[in-house]
Design a protein around this motif. Structure first.
Motif, PDB file in Angstrom:
ATOM      1  N   LYS A 144       0.863  -1.182   0.000  1.00 36.81           N
ATOM      2  CA  LYS A 144       0.000   0.000   0.000  1.00 36.81           C
ATOM      3  C   LYS A 144       0.896   1.228   0.000  1.00 36.81           C
ATOM      4  CE  LYS A 144      -4.265  -1.565   2.278  1.00 36.81           C
ATOM      5  NZ  LYS A 144      -3.905  -2.989   2.434  1.00 36.81           N
ATOM      6  N   ALA A 145       0.363   2.350  -0.497  1.00 40.10           N
ATOM      7  CA  ALA A 145       1.165   3.571  -0.548  1.00 40.10           C
ATOM      8  C   ALA A 145       0.266   4.786  -0.381  1.00 40.10           C
ATOM      9  CB  ALA A 145       1.927   3.654  -1.873  1.00 40.10           C
ATOM     10  N   LEU A 146       0.757   5.768   0.370  1.00 42.25           N
ATOM     11  CA  LEU A 146       0.067   7.050   0.528  1.00 42.25           C
ATOM     12  C   LEU A 146       0.857   8.114  -0.223  1.00 42.25           C
ATOM     13  CD1 LEU A 146      -1.981   9.025   1.823  1.00 42.25           C
ATOM     14  CD2 LEU A 146      -0.440   9.160   3.804  1.00 42.25           C
ATOM     15  N   ILE A 147       0.188   8.778  -1.157  1.00 43.45           N
ATOM     16  CA  ILE A 147       0.812   9.835  -1.956  1.00 43.45           C
ATOM     17  C   ILE A 147       0.118  11.159  -1.642  1.00 43.45           C
ATOM     18  CG2 ILE A 147       1.214  10.690  -4.305  1.00 43.45           C
ATOM     19  CD1 ILE A 147       1.276   7.756  -5.213  1.00 43.45           C
ATOM     20  N   ILE A 148       0.918  12.165  -1.327  1.00 40.53           N
ATOM     21  CA  ILE A 148       0.404  13.497  -1.039  1.00 40.53           C
ATOM     22  C   ILE A 148       0.712  14.400  -2.226  1.00 40.53           C
ATOM     23  CG2 ILE A 148       0.426  15.438   0.581  1.00 40.53           C
ATOM     24  CD1 ILE A 148      -0.400  12.884   1.924  1.00 40.53           C
ATOM     25  N   TYR A 149      -0.265  15.184  -2.683  1.00 36.34           N
ATOM     26  CA  TYR A 149      -0.045  16.133  -3.768  1.00 36.34           C
ATOM     27  C   TYR A 149      -0.810  17.417  -3.453  1.00 36.34           C
ATOM     28  CZ  TYR A 149      -4.421  13.883  -5.186  1.00 36.34           C
ATOM     29  OH  TYR A 149      -5.680  13.356  -5.188  1.00 36.34           O
ATOM     30  N   ASP A 150      -0.607  18.453  -4.246  1.00 31.79           N
ATOM     31  CA  ASP A 150      -1.185  19.761  -3.935  1.00 31.79           C
ATOM     32  C   ASP A 150      -2.691  19.710  -3.728  1.00 31.79           C
ATOM     33  OD1 ASP A 150       1.239  20.966  -3.959  1.00 31.79           O
ATOM     34  OD2 ASP A 150       1.072  21.791  -5.985  1.00 31.79           O
ATOM     35  N   ALA A 151      -3.384  18.919  -4.550  1.00 30.41           N
ATOM     36  CA  ALA A 151      -4.845  18.896  -4.508  1.00 30.41           C
ATOM     37  C   ALA A 151      -5.392  17.981  -3.419  1.00 30.41           C
ATOM     38  CB  ALA A 151      -5.404  18.483  -5.866  1.00 30.41           C
ATOM     39  N   GLY A 152      -4.573  17.121  -2.836  1.00 29.25           N
ATOM     40  CA  GLY A 152      -5.086  16.215  -1.816  1.00 29.25           C
ATOM     41  C   GLY A 152      -4.203  15.010  -1.586  1.00 29.25           C
ATOM     42  N   GLU A 153      -4.830  13.835  -1.436  1.00 25.63           N
ATOM     43  CA  GLU A 153      -4.115  12.600  -1.120  1.00 25.63           C
ATOM     44  C   GLU A 153      -4.661  11.441  -1.944  1.00 25.63           C
ATOM     45  OE1 GLU A 153      -3.812  11.878   3.202  1.00 25.63           O
ATOM     46  OE2 GLU A 153      -4.861  13.777   3.430  1.00 25.63           O
ATOM     47  N   LEU A 154      -3.832  10.403  -2.068  1.00 25.45           N
ATOM     48  CA  LEU A 154      -4.218   9.189  -2.778  1.00 25.45           C
ATOM     49  C   LEU A 154      -3.652   8.000  -2.017  1.00 25.45           C
ATOM     50  CD1 LEU A 154      -3.999   8.402  -6.559  1.00 25.45           C
ATOM     51  CD2 LEU A 154      -2.773   6.968  -4.940  1.00 25.45           C
ATOM     52  N   VAL A 155      -4.493   7.005  -1.768  1.00 22.16           N
ATOM     53  CA  VAL A 155      -4.035   5.759  -1.147  1.00 22.16           C
ATOM     54  C   VAL A 155      -4.111   4.666  -2.199  1.00 22.16           C
ATOM     55  CG1 VAL A 155      -4.335   4.090   0.706  1.00 22.16           C
ATOM     56  CG2 VAL A 155      -4.896   6.494   1.104  1.00 22.16           C
ATOM     57  N   LEU A 156      -2.960   4.108  -2.543  1.00 27.74           N
ATOM     58  CA  LEU A 156      -2.863   3.086  -3.589  1.00 27.74           C
ATOM     59  C   LEU A 156      -2.944   1.706  -2.955  1.00 27.74           C
ATOM     60  CD1 LEU A 156      -2.404   3.034  -6.696  1.00 27.74           C
ATOM     61  CD2 LEU A 156       0.034   2.720  -6.214  1.00 27.74           C
ATOM     62  N   ASP A 157      -3.870   0.882  -3.436  1.00 25.70           N
ATOM     63  CA  ASP A 157      -4.060  -0.458  -2.894  1.00 25.70           C
ATOM     64  C   ASP A 157      -2.991  -1.400  -3.447  1.00 25.70           C
ATOM     65  OD1 ASP A 157      -5.193  -2.447  -1.395  1.00 25.70           O
ATOM     66  OD2 ASP A 157      -7.124  -2.461  -2.415  1.00 25.70           O
ATOM     67  N   ASN A 158      -3.015  -2.649  -2.981  1.00 23.69           N
ATOM     68  CA  ASN A 158      -2.028  -3.623  -3.452  1.00 23.69           C
ATOM     69  C   ASN A 158      -2.243  -3.946  -4.931  1.00 23.69           C
ATOM     70  OD1 ASN A 158      -3.644  -6.381  -3.712  1.00 23.69           O
ATOM     71  ND2 ASN A 158      -4.339  -5.373  -1.841  1.00 23.69           N
ATOM     72  N   SER A 159      -1.180  -4.401  -5.583  1.00 19.59           N
ATOM     73  CA  SER A 159      -1.205  -4.796  -7.002  1.00 19.59           C
ATOM     74  C   SER A 159      -1.762  -3.689  -7.884  1.00 19.59           C
ATOM     75  CB  SER A 159      -2.029  -6.087  -7.182  1.00 19.59           C
ATOM     76  OG  SER A 159      -1.540  -7.115  -6.362  1.00 19.59           O
ATOM     77  N   SER A 160      -1.292  -2.472  -7.668  1.00 15.92           N
ATOM     78  CA  SER A 160      -1.803  -1.300  -8.389  1.00 15.92           C
ATOM     79  C   SER A 160      -0.651  -0.441  -8.889  1.00 15.92           C
ATOM     80  CB  SER A 160      -2.717  -0.466  -7.479  1.00 15.92           C
ATOM     81  OG  SER A 160      -3.788  -1.236  -6.976  1.00 15.92           O
ATOM     82  N   LYS A 161      -0.952   0.418  -9.863  1.00 10.95           N
ATOM     83  CA  LYS A 161       0.076   1.311 -10.410  1.00 10.95           C
ATOM     84  C   LYS A 161      -0.525   2.655 -10.760  1.00 10.95           C
ATOM     85  CE  LYS A 161       1.767   0.544 -14.576  1.00 10.95           C
ATOM     86  NZ  LYS A 161       2.572  -0.041 -15.671  1.00 10.95           N
ATOM     87  N   VAL A 162       0.161   3.731 -10.370  1.00 18.96           N
ATOM     88  CA  VAL A 162      -0.287   5.085 -10.685  1.00 18.96           C
ATOM     89  C   VAL A 162       0.878   5.856 -11.299  1.00 18.96           C
ATOM     90  CG1 VAL A 162       0.312   6.082  -8.427  1.00 18.96           C
ATOM     91  CG2 VAL A 162      -1.512   7.113  -9.790  1.00 18.96           C
ATOM     92  N   THR A 163       0.574   6.715 -12.272  1.00 22.82           N
ATOM     93  CA  THR A 163       1.579   7.586 -12.894  1.00 22.82           C
ATOM     94  C   THR A 163       1.262   9.029 -12.551  1.00 22.82           C
ATOM     95  OG1 THR A 163       1.836   6.052 -14.755  1.00 22.82           O
ATOM     96  CG2 THR A 163       2.669   8.287 -15.059  1.00 22.82           C
ATOM     97  N   ILE A 164       2.277   9.749 -12.088  1.00 25.36           N
ATOM     98  CA  ILE A 164       2.124  11.173 -11.786  1.00 25.36           C
ATOM     99  C   ILE A 164       2.348  11.940 -13.084  1.00 25.36           C
ATOM    100  CG2 ILE A 164       2.846  13.060 -10.270  1.00 25.36           C
ATOM    101  CD1 ILE A 164       1.884  10.504  -8.799  1.00 25.36           C
ATOM    102  N   ILE A 165       1.291  12.453 -13.684  1.00 27.50           N
ATOM    103  CA  ILE A 165       1.415  13.162 -14.958  1.00 27.50           C
ATOM    104  C   ILE A 165       1.786  14.625 -14.732  1.00 27.50           C
ATOM    105  CG2 ILE A 165       0.252  13.819 -17.101  1.00 27.50           C
ATOM    106  CD1 ILE A 165       0.747  10.812 -16.783  1.00 27.50           C
ATOM    107  N   GLN A 166       1.009  15.301 -13.916  1.00 26.72           N
ATOM    108  CA  GLN A 166       1.290  16.688 -13.545  1.00 26.72           C
ATOM    109  C   GLN A 166       0.571  16.963 -12.235  1.00 26.72           C
ATOM    110  OE1 GLN A 166      -0.160  18.926 -16.883  1.00 26.72           O
ATOM    111  NE2 GLN A 166      -2.290  18.395 -16.536  1.00 26.72           N
ATOM    112  N   ALA A 167       0.713  18.198 -11.714  1.00 24.89           N
ATOM    113  CA  ALA A 167       0.140  18.503 -10.409  1.00 24.89           C
ATOM    114  C   ALA A 167      -1.355  18.265 -10.355  1.00 24.89           C
ATOM    115  CB  ALA A 167       0.458  19.954 -10.038  1.00 24.89           C
ATOM    116  N   GLN A 168      -2.054  18.421 -11.475  1.00 30.69           N
ATOM    117  CA  GLN A 168      -3.503  18.285 -11.499  1.00 30.69           C
ATOM    118  C   GLN A 168      -3.971  17.055 -12.280  1.00 30.69           C
ATOM    119  OE1 GLN A 168      -3.969  20.761  -8.902  1.00 30.69           O
ATOM    120  NE2 GLN A 168      -5.941  20.630  -9.916  1.00 30.69           N
ATOM    121  N   GLN A 169      -3.059  16.102 -12.516  1.00 31.53           N
ATOM    122  CA  GLN A 169      -3.481  14.888 -13.235  1.00 31.53           C
ATOM    123  C   GLN A 169      -2.706  13.674 -12.746  1.00 31.53           C
ATOM    124  OE1 GLN A 169      -3.428  14.938 -17.563  1.00 31.53           O
ATOM    125  NE2 GLN A 169      -3.425  12.716 -17.652  1.00 31.53           N
TER     126      GLN A 169
END
Length: 260
Positions: A79-104
């Protein structure tokens, strides 16, 4: 020179080149970049692959700044907690996220809970999957993406959902429980036996049958307390709206414990 020795030398040269290239790519990313998000907390196995690197980082220090193009992915039990300008994201297991820009942010696969602070009128966070785009101004929702199926459960606020290719969707809304005919005791028992014998397959069929066609639309404004299931069936784009299922609610509750 013996052929065996020659093969060993060639293999060694290839391996040396491989590690040199890998090192150059990782060193290139080691140069300062503008962090637009932070990997704040992890559990289990979590990897970060920098935008210009061929492989994930070997040494991941938490907190870790994330730049445009960086990917974060979790393995089983991760699991992972990601903090960004607009808020937060909690990534579950077996998942993948790409940081495109501050608002995407792009959820490439798996599941995540998005907590988005209320944005200024001219701003809007966008959450993408390979299938859909979600426009957000301030809300919390659970998003899941697997193959050609996407589900979004809106816990709080309001979001707008549309397909990546801008094509229209056949929009179905489930009928209220009051519209479902009551069964006699014998019919109820037969129904329960049939459900037990067919399990999840029948449950999915029943949910689809209870959906009533509403319209062909290009965008859907999802209301609080509802989920939207999007898929492609028989070359048609289907969007089924229903109350949030127990399964998605439980998944949200588990991930939401990680929110600050």
């Amino acid at each position: 020179m013996p052929k065996i020795k020659e093969k060993h030398i060639k293999r060694g040269a290839v391996l040396a080149l491989f590690f040199i290239v890998s090192g150059v790519l990782n060193v290139a990313h080691a140069q300062p970049c503008e962090a637009i998000a932070t990997l704040q907390r992890i559990e289990g196995i979590v990897k970060v692959q920098p935008a210009q690197a061929a492989f994930p980082l070997r040494d991941l220090q938490i907190p870790h700044g994330l730049c445009a193009g960086d990917k974060v992915f979790t393995l089983t039990n991760g699991k992972a907690l990601i903090i960004y300008d607009a808020g937060e994201l909690v990534l579950d297991n077996s998942s993948k996220v790409t940081i495109i820009q501050a608002q995407q942010l792009n959820l490439d696969e798996g599941s995540a809970v998005f907590e988005v602070q209320r944005q200024a009128k001219e701003q809007e966070l966008q959450a993408h999957t390979p299938l859909i785009v979600i426009g957000v101004k301030g809300t919390r929702f659970l998003l899941t993406s697997q193959d050609k199926n996407t589900q979004v459960a809106l816990i709080r606020g309001l979001i707008e959902v549309q397909r990546q290719d801008k094509q229209e969707m056949a929009y179905y809304q489930t009928k209220p429980n009051s519209d479902v005919l009551e069964l006699s005791e014998q019919e109820r028992l037969e129904f329960e036996r049939f459900v037990k014998s067919r399990g999840q397959e029948f449950a999915q069929f029943a949910e689809q049958r209870r959906g009533e066609f509403s319209a062909f639309v290009h965008a859907i404004a999802l209301q609080e307390g509802l989920q939207l299931s999007l898929s492609e069936r028989d070359a048609k784009n289907i969007a089924l709206e229903a109350p949030i299922s127990d399964e998605l609610e439980q998944q949200h509750n588990e991930l939401a414990q990680w929110l600050n």
